[in-house]
Design a protein around this motif. Structure first.
Motif, PDB file in Angstrom:
ATOM      1  N   ALA A  34       6.549  -8.570  15.364  1.00  0.00           N
ATOM      2  CA  ALA A  34       6.715  -9.654  14.395  1.00  0.00           C
ATOM      3  C   ALA A  34       5.667 -10.742  14.609  1.00  0.00           C
ATOM      4  N   ILE A  35       5.235 -11.349  13.504  1.00  0.00           N
ATOM      5  CA  ILE A  35       4.321 -12.487  13.544  1.00  0.00           C
ATOM      6  C   ILE A  35       4.999 -13.647  12.828  1.00  0.00           C
ATOM      7  N   VAL A  69       8.413 -13.209  23.682  1.00  0.00           N
ATOM      8  CA  VAL A  69       7.398 -13.624  22.715  1.00  0.00           C
ATOM      9  C   VAL A  69       6.160 -14.141  23.426  1.00  0.00           C
ATOM     10  N   ALA A  70       5.070 -14.164  22.673  1.00  0.00           N
ATOM     11  CA  ALA A  70       3.814 -14.788  23.116  1.00  0.00           C
ATOM     12  C   ALA A  70       3.426 -15.838  22.081  1.00  0.00           C
ATOM     13  N   ARG A 116       2.641  -6.471  24.922  1.00  0.00           N
ATOM     14  CA  ARG A 116       3.502  -5.958  23.854  1.00  0.00           C
ATOM     15  C   ARG A 116       4.758  -6.816  23.658  1.00  0.00           C
ATOM     16  N   PRO A 117       4.592  -8.064  23.340  1.00  0.00           N
ATOM     17  CA  PRO A 117       5.749  -8.925  23.094  1.00  0.00           C
ATOM     18  C   PRO A 117       6.467  -8.504  21.813  1.00  0.00           C
ATOM     19  N   ASP A 118       7.733  -8.895  21.708  1.00  0.00           N
ATOM     20  CA  ASP A 118       8.498  -8.594  20.495  1.00  0.00           C
ATOM     21  C   ASP A 118       7.970  -9.390  19.295  1.00  0.00           C
ATOM     22  N   ALA A 119       7.423 -10.563  19.569  1.00  0.00           N
ATOM     23  CA  ALA A 119       6.896 -11.415  18.495  1.00  0.00           C
ATOM     24  C   ALA A 119       5.747 -12.255  19.031  1.00  0.00           C
ATOM     25  N   VAL A 120       4.830 -12.591  18.135  1.00  0.00           N
ATOM     26  CA  VAL A 120       3.752 -13.528  18.449  1.00  0.00           C
ATOM     27  C   VAL A 120       3.893 -14.716  17.505  1.00  0.00           C
TER      28      VAL A 120
END
Length: 405
Positions: free
Chosen positions: A270-271, A190-191, A242-246
């Motif tokens: 995902a956000i 994630v980021a 390109r993280p899985d979620a931010v």
């Protein structure tokens, strides 16, 4: 998504809280519209006056205006019969100020309000910066202050005799719930996009620890520029990997603006938002399509849910939501905080049999109650925030917040 629900209470703890809620619901609801037929009204005495400095314009207006609406609704309700204090019923009066989202102005307003001997408590600050300005004056002037801003937990202090109380969830609890939601979806990288200022600082500090505990890798943390600025550069820096979620830790309108830029940049992961995103602006206008499918952690009162089956608490919440919809056309999940603040002060004055600021402060720190926004368990050593068990995970579905855990 089926994020797990963490239970931070043992069964005896929950039973003790529920028992206390029954007593406090009875004491507070006795303040408005519950006089038996034929009862003679008590004499009217000095008004219970609440001073409020709120962000009605400027950066924090998305949340501040909700608090003004909530205060007006609850004040009108309590004022039907007055607040019973001793042998008199006290009318309720609000002294409202627009701090324009400016901490300097908020501090000046707090000083003016606190200097009025007729005012029993201060409420306000939906931005951490304005809340801190109000808090400083409240400590110095020894007037109870109920903060509505997100931020670190407030505790009692021998230096200020514990005049500051906080109603919103603690950052660590929100971060923990966000991390659990990410882990439940098996998202591993994630980021974080955190706003400028105290609120963003708190998220940037709390999230790494929570993510590590949940077994989620934090790739990078970016900071959004000031409200109204161009978010493109900040968003692209975190989306590049390109993280899985931010995880977007910011209040409206920045939350929706960040989501819009994420989608515009081509990011399709995902956000997730912290509770500061839950405002009308996040679901409206050009951000609406960008936030569809996004998640948020927020007290479960967002959709009218309660933590217990206690009739008085559920009825009070439904009544508040009905009045809010009737007056303002649309209910907002952040709104109940100011209503809870006013209810807590009214209950403390009733229990204290006095409008003395010191006595109200003393009885505020004894209250354990399920308010309309969630659970509060104040004590001499703990003045906030909301209990972690109040939090739930929501998803934006067809332009509305829908609870999923």
């Amino acid at each position: 998504m089926t994020a797990p629900v963490s239970d931070h209470y043992s069964a005896p703890r929950r039973s003790a809280l529920a028992a206390t809620v029954v007593a406090l619901v009875a004491s507070v609801t006795g303040c408005a519209g519950t006089r038996a037929p034929g009862d003679e009204p008590a004499p009217t005495g000095q008004a219970l006056v609440i001073g409020a400095s709120l962000e009605l314009t400027g950066q924090g207006s998305a949340l501040g205006t909700q608090q003004e609406h909530a205060l007006r609704i609850l004040a009108a309700k309590l004022d039907v019969d007055g607040v019973p204090v001793g042998r008199t019923r006290r009318p309720v009066r609000l002294e409202l100020r627009d701090n324009q989202s400016d901490p300097t102005l908020a501090a000046r307003q707090a000083g003016e309000l606190a200097g009025d001997e007729g005012i029993q408590a201060l409420v306000g600050g939906t931005l951490p910066e304005t809340a801190l300005a109000l808090e400083g004056v409240a400590r110095k002037r020894k007037i109870p202050f109920l903060s509505l801003a997100p931020g670190a937990a407030v505790t009692g202090s021998p230096d200020d005799e514990g005049y500051v109380f906080k109603l919103t969830p603690d950052d660590a609890d929100v971060a923990r719930r966000l991390a659990e939601a990410v882990a439940a979806q098996k998202l591993r990288r994630v980021a974080v996009l955190a706003a400028q200022g105290s609120h963003g600082d708190a998220g940037a500090e709390a999230l790494p620890t929570a993510l590590k505990a949940a077994g989620v890798r934090l790739d990078r943390t970016g900071r959004l520029p000031a409200t109204g600025s161009d978010f493109r550069a900040a968003v692209r820096r975190v989306a590049t990997g390109r993280p899985d979620a931010v995880l977007v830790w910011a209040t409206a309108p920045d939350s929706g603006a960040a989501a819009k830029e994420l989608r515009r940049s081509g990011y399709r992961g995902a956000i997730l938002f912290d509770s500061g995103a839950v405002a009308e602006q996040t679901l409206r206008g050009t951000e609406a399509s960008a936030v569809e499918g996004a998640y948020a952690v927020h007290p479960m009162s967002l959709n009218g849910s309660t933590l217990t089956s206690i009739a008085g608490s559920a009825l009070a919440r439904r009544d508040f939501m009905y009045r809010y919809l009737q007056e303002y056309g649309e209910y907002h999940g952040f709104a109940p905080y100011a209503a809870d603040a006013l209810e807590l002060v009214a209950a403390a004055a009733r229990l204290a049999d006095s409008l003395d600021r010191g006595r109200i402060r003393a009885f505020l720190e004894t209250q354990v109650v399920e308010g309309m926004a969630g659970w509060y368990a104040f004590s001499p050593s703990r003045h906030g925030g909301m209990e972690a068990d109040s939090l739930a995970v929501f998803v934006v579905s067809q332009g509305a917040w829908t609870r999923i855990s």
